[in-house]
Design an enzyme around this catalytic site. Structure first.
Site: not given
Ligand code: AGP
Length: 627
Positions: A2, A27, A77, A103-104, A500, A504, A507, A523, A622
């Protein structure tokens, strides 16, 4: 998170509040409101609206229709209670004797709520903040007969609240019978004071520097467990015992863009550093303690202990990093609770006509709560009558609303496309599920449960320590920024971590990378290893350490350049790798939460070294709300 803004001075407050709130829009929020006290008015005026700030602007003619020179504003938020006008802040006592923005997270808000209801207080929202507002009102009312001066009475009420409340808070407070006075208090949620001069002569409060930059660069940082009392001419800061303390005025050198990132160059780095707080906020409210005994309370999900105990199989579904969370959580749940787990990519799950058990539980994992494939997977499960639990960040998102149950991760809004704190808090939420499942099924005893809870609560500080090694990671990233192919290898949890780390890197640096089960390399894929290929070997699991190091030796002998990632104490790895990063020791099942940090940093620094747009990588969104 928030956003809070407050002003008391010689100018009209509402336009300043709204302008300040627009500086905090980055935010993330779902509703907003202001409360303003006009000297001659009978009471505080409150205006709130769901949705964007423009709704509030339209209702108040950009604040010009709300008279008064002292007020607070808030962008919400949602954490407790859906996004709505009613749940928006400020929250007031019935007769507006007190108005509060927050906020919190008030962790013990339910017990406070129950206690106040016994005293006759009526709650009108689902928020934790209303509990704080009415608690403050009750303490302030108790002081009415004390003979104390208004300011002392207010400080005493705030003092009592700070003693009684558990959790994190930044509070902006107005008392209806004290026009022209603005109070603030904080614990673990940031809050600053702005000192305004000239035609704005007066003081501001704000959650973050950007909100005041349009009005002043002179700020005072309110410390933890401190209280501020502001008028147009006076600035007083007190400690929790209401003793006045001196605080320096700091001149802000940042510009607005830098300030939104809290001084970090990118939102991603800011969010990487928010992980300790985010994980703490996700874990602490669900870990209860009574007379030294601790347990996990997931009652907010509405799934009873008996229902959890009867779960025959768990299926976890997500996309991208959310899927990687599922891969790690599967190891934790199976090893602790001995419940069969399967994981699947949502885009695969929804089209493979999955075999689902009536007594099973499907867990949908998502930061945005709007990912099309994950939402479709949820709807498929609902159509089959299978119970669903959502582990999501965005309150009121589609997946959160449509799932049978929801366990929110209190990471706060994540701006950077590459997820970091959402990943870490989803993982933390699933640790809670795993330990809870194991406990209700008798798969672990009280001693083991206490040990696991202890280790979970220690994670935020250990994540902080993992962050302290960032310069070493940066040095290595600058060396390796020209890489063309990178492999991440590990076994068990370390393979999930590798998934993961690889995503990272891909992307945000656009470098081709692959995560591989270390035992699977021979293999076929090992044929790709040649001189100079970077291999990141993840070896946090003591039981598999020797095996993974042996796999690292195999690739090293074929020319690979090895980055070893393990825990302090596993120094034998130095005989095999070219570069090592150590993370603090923890319960092996929780190692993901620590090992992922250097991998996030590695990807971040390589992307920076290549001069790429870290927060907005090419081709990515996003939230992928289409197939
Ligand atoms: C991860 O860094 C990416 N932004 C992407 O893989 C993301 O995790 C995926 O699109 C899932 O999004 P969500 O968690 O909003 O469902």
């Amino acid at each position: 998170m928030c956003g809070i803004v407050g002003y008391v001075g010689v100018s009209q407050a509402a336009p300043i509040l709204l302008e300040g709130l627009t500086r905090l829009e980055y935010r993330g929020y779902d509703s907003a409101g202001i409360a303003v006290r006009e000297e001659t008015a009978a009471h505080i005026e409150v205006v709130k609206a769901k949705g964007r700030l423009k709704n509030l602007m339209e209702m108040t003619d950009s604040g010009h229709a709300v008279r008064g020179c002292c007020g607070v504003g808030h962008t919400r938020w949602a954490t407790h209670g859906e996004p709505s006008t009613n749940n928006a802040h400020p929250h007031c006592s019935q007769d507006k004797r007190v108005a509060v923005v927050h906020n919190g997270i008030i962790e013990n808000y339910q017990e406070i709520r129950t206690s106040l209801q016994r005293k006759g207080y009526v709650f009108r929202t689902q928020t934790d903040t209303e509990a704080a507002a009415l608690l403050l009102d009750s303490y302030y009312a108790e002081g009415a007969q004390s003979g104390l001066a208004p300011r002392e009475r207010a400080l005493l009420a705030i003092h009592h609240l700070m003693i009684r409340v558990r959790g994190s808070y930044a509070l902006g407070i107005l008392f209806g019978d004290q026009p022209g006075v603005l109070y603030a208090a904080r614990k673990d949620s940031p809050l600053i004071v702005g000192c305004c001069a000239g035609e704005l002569h007066g003081h501001m409060i704000a959650s973050d520097v950007p909100a005041v930059l349009g009005f002043t660069r002179s700020v005072v940082y309110i410390g933890n467990d401190e209280i501020a009392c502001l008028t147009k001419d006076e600035l007083h800061i007190y400690n929790i015992d209401c003793e006045e303390i001196e605080k320096p005025v700091v001149e802000i050198q940042w510009d607005a863009a830098a300030a939104e990132k809290d001084g970090y160059e990118h939102f991603m780095m800011k969010e990487i550093h928010e992980q300790p707080r985010a994980v703490r906020d996700t874990l602490s409210p669900r870990i209860k303690e009574d007379e030294g005994r601790r347990w996990i309370d997931l009652s907010e999900t509405g799934i009873s202990d008996e229902e959890l105990a009867g779960v025959s199989r768990i299926t976890m579904v997500g996309c991208g990093s959310a899927y990687h969370v599922a891969c790690a959580a599967r190891v934790v749940i199976e090893q602790l609770a001995h419940v069969p787990c399967e994981v699947d990519l949502a885009s695969e799950f929804r089209y493979r006509d999955p075999i689902l058990e009536e007594s099973g539980l499907v867990i949908l994992i998502s930061q945005s709560g709007e990912t099309a494939d994950s939402l479709a997977a949820l709807r498929l499960c609902k159509a089959r009558g299978v119970r669903t639990l959502a582990v999501v960040t965005v309150v009121g998102s589609s997946i959160a609303r449509e799932a049978d149950a929801v366990l929110y991760t209190w990471a706060g809004p994540e701006i950077s496309v590459a997820t970091t704190k959402a990943y870490s808090t989803q993982l933390a939420a699933l640790y809670l599920v795993a330990v809870k499942l194991a406990a209700v099924r008798g798969a672990i005893d009280g001693v083991r449960q206490a040990q696991l809870i202890e280790e979970m609560l220690a994670l935020p500080d250990k994540i902080e320590r993992a962050l302290s090694d960032k310069e070493r990671v940066q040095w290595f990233a600058n060396k390796m920024a020209a890489c063309k192919d990178v492999f991440f290898i590990g076994r068990g949890l370390d393979y999930a971590i590798s998934l993961e780390g690889s995503l990272k890197l891909k992307e945000i640096s656009y470098i081709h990378s692959e995560a591989y089960a270390a035992g699977e390399l021979k293999h076929g894929t090992i044929s790709l290893i040649e001189d100079g290929v970077l291999v990141v070997g993840v070896a946090t699991q003591p039981a598999l350490f020797e095996k993974v190091v042996s796999n690292m030796t195999e690739v090293r002998s074929r020319g690979a350049y090895l980055f070893g990632l393990t825990t302090y104490g596993q120094y034998a790895i130095e005989d095999t790798v070219n570069f090592t990063v150590y993370v603090p020791r923890t319960e092996a099942l929780f190692a993901t939460s620590l090992a992922v940090v250097p991998l996030q940093l590695l990807a971040y620094y390589i992307s920076c070294a290549k001069g790429l747009d870290v927060d907005k990588p090419r081709n990515l969104a996003k939230s992928v709300t289409v197939e």
